[in-house]
Design an enzyme around this catalytic site. Sequence first.
Site, short mmCIF file in Angstrom:
data_model
loop_
_atom_site.label_atom_id
_atom_site.label_comp_id
_atom_site.label_asym_id
_atom_site.label_seq_id
_atom_site.Cartn_x
_atom_site.Cartn_y
_atom_site.Cartn_z
N ASP A 72 0.85 -1.18 0.00
CA ASP A 72 0.00 0.00 0.00
C ASP A 72 0.89 1.24 0.00
O ASP A 72 2.11 1.13 0.12
CB ASP A 72 -0.92 0.01 1.23
N ASP A 74 1.68 5.19 1.43
CA ASP A 74 1.48 6.28 2.37
C ASP A 74 1.99 7.55 1.71
O ASP A 74 3.00 7.53 0.99
CB ASP A 74 2.28 6.04 3.66
N ASP A 148 11.56 5.07 11.92
CA ASP A 148 12.42 4.13 12.63
C ASP A 148 13.77 3.86 11.94
O ASP A 148 14.82 4.12 12.51
CB ASP A 148 11.67 2.82 12.94
P1 ATP Z 1 5.23 -2.85 5.56
O1 ATP Z 1 4.08 -1.97 5.15
O2 ATP Z 1 5.98 -3.47 4.48
O3 ATP Z 1 4.84 -3.79 6.62
P2 ATP Z 1 6.23 -0.36 6.55
O4 ATP Z 1 7.63 0.09 6.88
O5 ATP Z 1 5.55 0.37 5.45
O6 ATP Z 1 6.31 -1.90 6.27
P3 ATP Z 1 4.10 0.54 8.19
O7 ATP Z 1 3.62 0.02 9.49
O8 ATP Z 1 3.20 0.55 7.01
O9 ATP Z 1 5.40 -0.29 7.85
O10 ATP Z 1 4.65 2.00 8.47
C1 ATP Z 1 4.83 2.99 7.46
C2 ATP Z 1 6.00 3.88 7.81
O11 ATP Z 1 5.77 4.54 9.06
C3 ATP Z 1 7.32 3.16 8.00
O12 ATP Z 1 7.99 2.96 6.79
C4 ATP Z 1 8.07 4.12 8.91
O13 ATP Z 1 8.60 5.18 8.19
C5 ATP Z 1 6.98 4.63 9.80
N1 ATP Z 1 6.83 3.80 11.02
C6 ATP Z 1 6.01 2.75 11.21
N2 ATP Z 1 6.13 2.24 12.43
C7 ATP Z 1 7.04 3.00 13.07
C8 ATP Z 1 7.59 3.00 14.40
N3 ATP Z 1 7.23 2.09 15.29
N4 ATP Z 1 8.49 3.96 14.69
C9 ATP Z 1 8.87 4.88 13.80
N5 ATP Z 1 8.39 4.94 12.55
C10 ATP Z 1 7.48 4.02 12.18
MG MG Z 2 3.44 0.10 4.84
#
Ligand code: ATP
Ligand code: MG
Length: 447
Positions: A72, A74, A148
């Site tokens: 997805d 963001d 993160d």
């Molecule tokens: P995926 O969607 O593949 O599981 P993702 O990195 O996109 O991995 P999401 O939970 O969708 O994970 O989070 C989107 C973004 O938000 C991350 O790429 C990161 O930049 C930020 N993020 C998410 N969780 C955290 C956290 N616990 N601490 C800091 N930043 C975070």
């Molecule tokens: Mg994501």
Amino acid sequence: MIVKLLRRVFRRGESPVSSASAVIPLARHGIHREHVSSGARRTCETLQKAGFKAYVVGGAVRDLIAGIEPKDYDIATDATPEQVRSLFRRSRIIGRRFQIVHVMQGGETLEVSTFRAAHDADTAKDAHGRVLRDNVFGSMAEDAARRDFTVNALYYDPTRETVIDYHHGVADLKQKTLRMIGEPRARYREDPVRMLRAVRLSAKLGLALDPALRAPIREMATLMENVPAARLFDEMLKLLFSGHAVECLKRLRDDGLHHGLLPLLDVILEQPLGEKFVMLSLASTDARVKAGKSVSPGYLFATLLWHEVLANWELRKARGEVSIPALYEAMDEVLDIQAEKLAITRRIAGDIKDIWALQPRFEKRAGKAPYRLLELPRFRAGFDFLVLRAESGELDHELADWWLDFQNADPERREAMLVPDSGPKKRRRRSRAKKPFDGNASVAADD
Ligand code: ATP
Ligand code: MG
């Protein structure tokens, strides 16, 4: 209120974090605008035309550079949620503490967030340093600093086809390293879930954990105990349904992180008897996720906890409890233990129990019982579970084979296949289930 407002305005102007950023050209990051979903592209264009900054951010940029199709998208912007809302007819503001906007474009839903500020001394934290609120708007540089990992702090502009990189994320991605932004210990204290995210993302992307990020995990793992159960459950689901669950668990074990990180992980990784069963289940879940097939949390959790149930059930039977009621007691006890730490929702707990309760009923191959079983909505899940038990060596394959035949047989053959109740049972049991199941089995989970 006014103080808050002033603080907000003040923060917008001055940035406590370095705002040095690199603009990475197309030749280095390789993301053509056509690679980005049309919804994400259109959302950025509309925001930019209205005079705002707008970027695809986070996991999607990281995945595109790594050659993985994003799940997805963001979008990060300097427009406030109300401003975003007013630009898109099909959009709605969600969330109370930190509002984000869901923008619908065709069949896609884009999550649009306003840049957030970095944490400072005013940030609300619990006694262990865990950040409780994260809801102040900030600059783009601050937004990058509060993410993160360096590979997660990349901003892609589909109009210019550039990536803005504040923390050398592109270089880290190319060098296959997962590196924390800032000081890892401090970042784990702010949010212990980052430990699990590190393992999951490194497995998904084939990245090595930077030693500085990896070193504190073992000693800080106990901080996970303060994380709300519902959040842990979400993260566990993400890990188990990442399509890389086997690899994640291998990494957790290699790093010695499986002790005490989560009770469920202890169960999964430390049961000698059930290990083969659990690994088969996770491997088949990984394969289903990779093939884009549906996966059910109830089924997976039922497999992960089954050997706990078996052990508990055996104990009860050894104490003289009646077989089927003992199974139900065992099921409840195992789920209660997990529920304390992991907010397994009531619906999922119901699914799990349905699957477990069906197992003894597969033993009944006489009279009307097999026909009734076949009609149950949960039959398929129960049968798949039975096959997995056979494949792991817990049961003789003969029983699973019989049920496969029975499903495919015509009515005449089905009648001929029935095993007379009183006759000698063909199946050979392993030591786990020595006694034949009593008649109560057929009343288990009939709904
Ligand atoms: P995926 O969607 O593949 O599981 P993702 O990195 O996109 O991995 P999401 O939970 O969708 O994970 O989070 C989107 C973004 O938000 C991350 O790429 C990161 O930049 C930020 N993020 C998410 N969780 C955290 C956290 N616990 N601490 C800091 N930043 C975070
Ligand atoms: Mg994501």
